[in-house]
Design a protein around this motif. Structure first.
Motif, PDB file in Angstrom:
ATOM      1  N   LEU A 138     -24.020 -38.979 -33.227  1.00  0.00           N
ATOM      2  CA  LEU A 138     -23.292 -40.246 -33.343  1.00  0.00           C
ATOM      3  C   LEU A 138     -22.143 -40.296 -32.347  1.00  0.00           C
ATOM      4  O   LEU A 138     -21.887 -41.348 -31.730  1.00  0.00           O
ATOM      5  CB  LEU A 138     -22.763 -40.418 -34.770  1.00  0.00           C
ATOM      6  N   ARG A 139     -21.442 -39.200 -32.169  1.00  0.00           N
ATOM      7  CA  ARG A 139     -20.307 -39.166 -31.249  1.00  0.00           C
ATOM      8  C   ARG A 139     -20.743 -39.531 -29.828  1.00  0.00           C
ATOM      9  O   ARG A 139     -20.039 -40.241 -29.106  1.00  0.00           O
ATOM     10  CB  ARG A 139     -19.652 -37.784 -31.268  1.00  0.00           C
TER      11      ARG A 139
ATOM     12  N   PHE B 195     -21.584 -43.388 -39.690  1.00  0.00           N
ATOM     13  CA  PHE B 195     -20.647 -42.293 -39.970  1.00  0.00           C
ATOM     14  C   PHE B 195     -20.477 -42.092 -41.477  1.00  0.00           C
ATOM     15  O   PHE B 195     -20.407 -40.956 -41.957  1.00  0.00           O
ATOM     16  CB  PHE B 195     -19.300 -42.580 -39.308  1.00  0.00           C
ATOM     17  N   ASP B 196     -20.436 -43.174 -42.236  1.00  0.00           N
ATOM     18  CA  ASP B 196     -20.312 -43.059 -43.698  1.00  0.00           C
ATOM     19  C   ASP B 196     -21.520 -42.340 -44.286  1.00  0.00           C
ATOM     20  O   ASP B 196     -21.379 -41.529 -45.219  1.00  0.00           O
ATOM     21  CB  ASP B 196     -20.165 -44.450 -44.322  1.00  0.00           C
TER      22      ASP B 196
ATOM     23  N   ALA C 117     -11.140 -49.962 -28.925  1.00  0.00           N
ATOM     24  CA  ALA C 117     -10.139 -49.357 -29.805  1.00  0.00           C
ATOM     25  C   ALA C 117     -10.776 -48.853 -31.099  1.00  0.00           C
ATOM     26  O   ALA C 117     -10.450 -47.763 -31.588  1.00  0.00           O
ATOM     27  CB  ALA C 117      -9.034 -50.356 -30.115  1.00  0.00           C
ATOM     28  N   GLN C 118     -11.707 -49.643 -31.654  1.00  0.00           N
ATOM     29  CA  GLN C 118     -12.392 -49.218 -32.876  1.00  0.00           C
ATOM     30  C   GLN C 118     -13.252 -47.977 -32.611  1.00  0.00           C
ATOM     31  O   GLN C 118     -13.321 -47.067 -33.455  1.00  0.00           O
ATOM     32  CB  GLN C 118     -13.261 -50.360 -33.409  1.00  0.00           C
ATOM     33  N   MET C 119     -13.911 -47.935 -31.482  1.00  0.00           N
ATOM     34  CA  MET C 119     -14.740 -46.777 -31.131  1.00  0.00           C
ATOM     35  C   MET C 119     -13.878 -45.533 -30.893  1.00  0.00           C
ATOM     36  O   MET C 119     -14.270 -44.420 -31.232  1.00  0.00           O
ATOM     37  CB  MET C 119     -15.576 -47.080 -29.882  1.00  0.00           C
ATOM     38  N   TYR C 120     -12.719 -45.739 -30.298  1.00  0.00           N
ATOM     39  CA  TYR C 120     -11.800 -44.621 -30.080  1.00  0.00           C
ATOM     40  C   TYR C 120     -11.374 -44.020 -31.419  1.00  0.00           C
ATOM     41  O   TYR C 120     -11.361 -42.795 -31.591  1.00  0.00           O
ATOM     42  CB  TYR C 120     -10.583 -45.095 -29.288  1.00  0.00           C
ATOM     43  N   ASP C 121     -11.034 -44.878 -32.377  1.00  0.00           N
ATOM     44  CA  ASP C 121     -10.622 -44.398 -33.700  1.00  0.00           C
ATOM     45  C   ASP C 121     -11.779 -43.694 -34.414  1.00  0.00           C
ATOM     46  O   ASP C 121     -11.577 -42.676 -35.087  1.00  0.00           O
ATOM     47  CB  ASP C 121     -10.122 -45.564 -34.558  1.00  0.00           C
ATOM     48  N   LEU C 122     -12.999 -44.220 -34.256  1.00  0.00           N
ATOM     49  CA  LEU C 122     -14.151 -43.602 -34.896  1.00  0.00           C
ATOM     50  C   LEU C 122     -14.467 -42.256 -34.245  1.00  0.00           C
ATOM     51  O   LEU C 122     -14.835 -41.291 -34.913  1.00  0.00           O
ATOM     52  CB  LEU C 122     -15.369 -44.527 -34.808  1.00  0.00           C
ATOM     53  N   GLN C 123     -14.309 -42.196 -32.932  1.00  0.00           N
ATOM     54  CA  GLN C 123     -14.515 -40.928 -32.232  1.00  0.00           C
ATOM     55  C   GLN C 123     -13.569 -39.864 -32.771  1.00  0.00           C
ATOM     56  O   GLN C 123     -13.967 -38.722 -33.013  1.00  0.00           O
ATOM     57  CB  GLN C 123     -14.283 -41.134 -30.729  1.00  0.00           C
ATOM     58  N   LYS C 124     -12.323 -40.230 -32.986  1.00  0.00           N
ATOM     59  CA  LYS C 124     -11.351 -39.300 -33.549  1.00  0.00           C
ATOM     60  C   LYS C 124     -11.799 -38.828 -34.927  1.00  0.00           C
ATOM     61  O   LYS C 124     -11.682 -37.639 -35.267  1.00  0.00           O
ATOM     62  CB  LYS C 124      -9.975 -39.966 -33.628  1.00  0.00           C
ATOM     63  N   LEU C 125     -12.342 -39.733 -35.735  1.00  0.00           N
ATOM     64  CA  LEU C 125     -12.800 -39.376 -37.075  1.00  0.00           C
ATOM     65  C   LEU C 125     -13.977 -38.399 -37.032  1.00  0.00           C
ATOM     66  O   LEU C 125     -14.105 -37.538 -37.905  1.00  0.00           O
ATOM     67  CB  LEU C 125     -13.199 -40.639 -37.844  1.00  0.00           C
ATOM     68  N   THR C 126     -14.838 -38.525 -36.020  1.00  0.00           N
ATOM     69  CA  THR C 126     -15.963 -37.594 -35.920  1.00  0.00           C
ATOM     70  C   THR C 126     -15.483 -36.179 -35.652  1.00  0.00           C
ATOM     71  O   THR C 126     -16.082 -35.209 -36.122  1.00  0.00           O
ATOM     72  CB  THR C 126     -16.949 -38.020 -34.813  1.00  0.00           C
ATOM     73  N   TYR C 127     -14.382 -36.058 -34.886  1.00  0.00           N
ATOM     74  CA  TYR C 127     -13.812 -34.721 -34.655  1.00  0.00           C
ATOM     75  C   TYR C 127     -13.130 -34.199 -35.918  1.00  0.00           C
ATOM     76  O   TYR C 127     -13.247 -33.020 -36.258  1.00  0.00           O
ATOM     77  CB  TYR C 127     -12.824 -34.757 -33.489  1.00  0.00           C
TER      78      TYR C 127
ATOM     79  N   ILE D  17     -23.750 -29.510 -44.733  1.00  0.00           N
ATOM     80  CA  ILE D  17     -22.782 -29.699 -43.658  1.00  0.00           C
ATOM     81  C   ILE D  17     -23.383 -29.366 -42.294  1.00  0.00           C
ATOM     82  O   ILE D  17     -22.996 -29.941 -41.272  1.00  0.00           O
ATOM     83  CB  ILE D  17     -21.505 -28.846 -43.910  1.00  0.00           C
ATOM     84  N   THR D  18     -24.369 -28.463 -42.259  1.00  0.00           N
ATOM     85  CA  THR D  18     -24.997 -28.120 -40.984  1.00  0.00           C
ATOM     86  C   THR D  18     -25.733 -29.319 -40.403  1.00  0.00           C
ATOM     87  O   THR D  18     -25.593 -29.649 -39.224  1.00  0.00           O
ATOM     88  CB  THR D  18     -25.970 -26.946 -41.169  1.00  0.00           C
ATOM     89  N   LYS D  19     -26.523 -29.969 -41.251  1.00  0.00           N
ATOM     90  CA  LYS D  19     -27.256 -31.152 -40.804  1.00  0.00           C
ATOM     91  C   LYS D  19     -26.288 -32.281 -40.470  1.00  0.00           C
ATOM     92  O   LYS D  19     -26.466 -32.994 -39.472  1.00  0.00           O
ATOM     93  CB  LYS D  19     -28.226 -31.608 -41.900  1.00  0.00           C
ATOM     94  N   ALA D  20     -25.258 -32.429 -41.299  1.00  0.00           N
ATOM     95  CA  ALA D  20     -24.274 -33.480 -41.064  1.00  0.00           C
ATOM     96  C   ALA D  20     -23.557 -33.275 -39.736  1.00  0.00           C
ATOM     97  O   ALA D  20     -23.282 -34.236 -39.004  1.00  0.00           O
ATOM     98  CB  ALA D  20     -23.271 -33.523 -42.207  1.00  0.00           C
ATOM     99  N   SER D  21     -23.237 -32.024 -39.389  1.00  0.00           N
ATOM    100  CA  SER D  21     -22.561 -31.730 -38.122  1.00  0.00           C
ATOM    101  C   SER D  21     -23.448 -32.080 -36.937  1.00  0.00           C
ATOM    102  O   SER D  21     -22.978 -32.593 -35.914  1.00  0.00           O
ATOM    103  CB  SER D  21     -22.162 -30.254 -38.069  1.00  0.00           C
ATOM    104  N   GLU D  22     -24.733 -31.804 -37.075  1.00  0.00           N
ATOM    105  CA  GLU D  22     -25.684 -32.145 -36.017  1.00  0.00           C
ATOM    106  C   GLU D  22     -25.747 -33.658 -35.820  1.00  0.00           C
ATOM    107  O   GLU D  22     -25.708 -34.158 -34.689  1.00  0.00           O
ATOM    108  CB  GLU D  22     -27.057 -31.595 -36.394  1.00  0.00           C
ATOM    109  N   LEU D  23     -25.828 -34.387 -36.934  1.00  0.00           N
ATOM    110  CA  LEU D  23     -25.867 -35.850 -36.859  1.00  0.00           C
ATOM    111  C   LEU D  23     -24.547 -36.411 -36.343  1.00  0.00           C
ATOM    112  O   LEU D  23     -24.527 -37.412 -35.618  1.00  0.00           O
ATOM    113  CB  LEU D  23     -26.168 -36.424 -38.245  1.00  0.00           C
ATOM    114  N   ASN D  24     -23.455 -35.762 -36.690  1.00  0.00           N
ATOM    115  CA  ASN D  24     -22.131 -36.192 -36.242  1.00  0.00           C
ATOM    116  C   ASN D  24     -22.002 -36.107 -34.724  1.00  0.00           C
ATOM    117  O   ASN D  24     -21.446 -36.991 -34.076  1.00  0.00           O
ATOM    118  CB  ASN D  24     -21.071 -35.327 -36.928  1.00  0.00           C
ATOM    119  N   ARG D  25     -22.530 -35.020 -34.148  1.00  0.00           N
ATOM    120  CA  ARG D  25     -22.503 -34.867 -32.691  1.00  0.00           C
ATOM    121  C   ARG D  25     -23.340 -35.963 -32.012  1.00  0.00           C
ATOM    122  O   ARG D  25     -22.968 -36.498 -30.969  1.00  0.00           O
ATOM    123  CB  ARG D  25     -23.008 -33.481 -32.293  1.00  0.00           C
TER     124      ARG D  25
END
Length: 552
Positions: free
Chosen positions: A55-56, A34-35, A73-83, A45-53
């Motif tokens: 990873l999610r 994610f970092d 719990a850690q995955m839940y918090d990371l999922q929130k960060l991807t949104y 940002i277009t490529k990053a959004s694709e990669l973000n989806r």
């Protein structure tokens, strides 16, 4: 260089994903990926959004498969960060994130996402400059206005210095826009400030219904104003011109003169507030073919940068399209009850978003003759005609009529705008199935070629149908009108319980019973075909004159 750094980050992510395959329970690996995505987002940002989806999906899968509560719990918090990462740029992610802390049953979007996602993507296309005009037609109470309010709040955060204008038929409705957007921006229950941390609500004016982001602007970030209120000098629209239910109700909808005046207000006052490059969105429950959405579709219906979305109450199988989670929508029983308690025209307009004009309706369902089964004796003849598919969205229409004396039972039909070869095969099949003795094809355009092809195929398969052609020169609308009386008098159609709404027969009945002589018709192939059928049957039986008592 930027591209070298991007290449390095992509390779790093690949290495991380290979490590995840070996150790899917290592939360640090997902965070590292994610970092890297966030770094890529600084330049692409277009490529990053694709990669973000991507990873999610991995995060959700890992969270589902793991039994480690700490890891979950850690995955839940990371999922929130991807949104959160994508929310400023993707409307769908914004809608999910901004309600993240709300109770599931209180959320607006997620319980409705399955239905509204297509609409959300179209709104995204407006902001991405893929569309210039979007209209959305939905039944009352299905969430269209609330979705519009969320959209306005998102646009304001993305473009805080650009003015936007929202209009409707009344101050009461525009005030709901004002209050709704204000609530999303200021209520801690919504996470709007997380998405746009550099933005804050700088000024509000309940009387003028204006909201300003970061500073007071000459033209406010959002101005909500009824279409009858003065707009001159009060506002501009540089990003979004938003119109929601410009028609006040059935009284205005029934008056062509009032709808003409409404259109004039829209074009001369509302639309002129748009600056070059501003996008336009109309959301409404439909009333009339002459309402603003109807006229916009007539003018821009073929423009690829204009999209017209229609979400009817019932799908082609007769089931509710709006049976949302947690009971916040409407089930099939609700819509069927509304249909049974309303006149057909009102239900089609308000709930099916198929506006038709009452005064000009040529065929009313209530006046058509119906039947459940064919008579037990053999028919005197089995005939058909074919109005062949011409181009674009035109339909090939072939009704099969069983003649018993002067009555003609419409037993089957092809009503299809699919690929020509597929439709041609269906025409052959229906003629063979019913052992049609004679069939007349319209020879305009490609009709003659199709008729010859159908005749050759029927002979090759041992069929009995004799195909003839006729070139039509008379005015289509006149032909439809003058033959409608014969169709009503002599043609019998299957009872509604005997066919499905999404079948060829269902489409035929829909097109027939929505044809109007006063408004614009999206499709006239069926009424034109029935007129052709009427002329063909009468030509077979010869002309006769009958004296009868005036029925009225």
């Amino acid at each position: 260089s930027i591209w070298r750094a991007l290449f390095f980050m992509l390779k790093t992510i690949e290495k991380i994903y290979r490590a995840i395959k070996k150790d899917s329970g290592n939360a640090t690996l997902y965070q590292d990926a994610f970092d890297c995505i966030r770094i890529i987002g600084e330049t692409d940002i277009t490529k990053a959004s694709e990669l973000n989806r991507e990873l999610r999906k991995k995060v959700k899968s890992a969270m589902k498969e793991s039994k480690d509560l700490s890891f979950k719990a850690q995955m839940y918090d990371l999922q929130k960060l991807t949104y959160l990462f994508a929310a400023p740029y993707l409307f769908d992610d914004f809608l999910i994130y901004v309600e993240w802390d709300r109770e599931p049953e209180k959320r607006f979007y997620l319980p409705r996402r399955n239905v509204l996602y297509t609409t959300v993507q179209a709104m995204q296309a407006l902001i991405d400059d893929e569309l210039d005009l979007l209209t959305i037609s939905m039944p009352p109470g299905t969430g269209k206005s609330t979705l519009g309010i969320f959209f306005l709040s998102w646009v304001m955060g993305r473009f805080p210095d650009c003015p936007n204008l929202a209009s409707a038929h009344s101050d009461k409705l525009t005030n709901s826009f004002y209050e709704g957007v204000k609530q999303i921006i200021t209520d801690p229950e919504y996470l709007w400030n997380d998405v746009f941390p550099s933005c804050k609500l700088a000024a509000t004016n309940a009387k003028e219904e204006t909201l300003d982001i970061n500073k007071k602007h000459r033209f406010s970030s959002l101005t909500c104003r009824a279409i009858d209120a003065t707009l001159t000098g009060a506002t501009r629209s540089e990003k979004i011109l938003y119109a929601d239910d410009l028609v006040s109700g059935i009284e205005e909808a029934l008056s062509k003169e009032r709808l003409d005046k409404l259109w004039e207000k829209y074009t001369s006052d509302l639309k002129t507030r748009k600056k070059l490059g501003a996008k336009e969105i109309h959301i409404a429950t439909r009333w009339s073919v002459h309402d603003p959405i109807g006229r916009l579709e007539q003018k821009y219906g073929n423009d690829p940068r204009c999209k017209f979305i229609v979400l009817p109450a019932l799908n082609e199988c007769g089931e509710s399209n709006f049976n949302y989670q947690y009971g916040v929508g409407f089930d099939t029983k609700y819509f069927i009850d509304m249909k049974e308690n309303m006149d057909d025209v009102s239900f089609r307009s308000l709930f099916m978003n198929q506006p038709i004009e009452r005064e000009g309706l040529l065929y009313s369902e209530s006046e058509l003759k119906r039947y459940f089964e064919l008579p037990s004796r053999a028919p005197d003849a089995i005939l058909s005609i074919c109005d062949t598919k011409d181009k674009g969205k035109d339909y090939a229409f072939l009704p099969v009529g069983y003649l018993y004396g002067s009555d003609c039972y419409i037993e089957d039909c092809v009503c299809d705008n699919g690929l020509p070869d597929v439709v041609d095969n269906r025409l052959v099949e229906i003629l063979l199935k019913h052992k049609v003795k004679q069939s007349q094809f319209e020879s305009n355009a490609a009709g003659g070629r199709i008729a010859e092809k159908i005749q050759n195929e029927i002979k090759a398969r041992g069929g009995v149908t004799h195909v003839t052609t006729k070139y039509t020169t008379e005015n289509k609308e006149t032909k439809i009108i003058v033959n409608s009386a014969w169709v009503k008098e002599h043609c019998l159609f299957k009872d509604e319980s005997k066919y499905q709404r999404n079948s060829d027969y269902g489409r035929m009945m829909n097109f027939l019973c929505t044809y109007t002589v006063t408004g614009r018709n999206k499709n006239d192939d069926v009424p034109d075909g029935m007129a052709m059928f009427a002329e063909y049957v009468q030509s077979m039986s010869g002309n006769s004159v009958q004296v009868f008592k005036r029925p009225f």
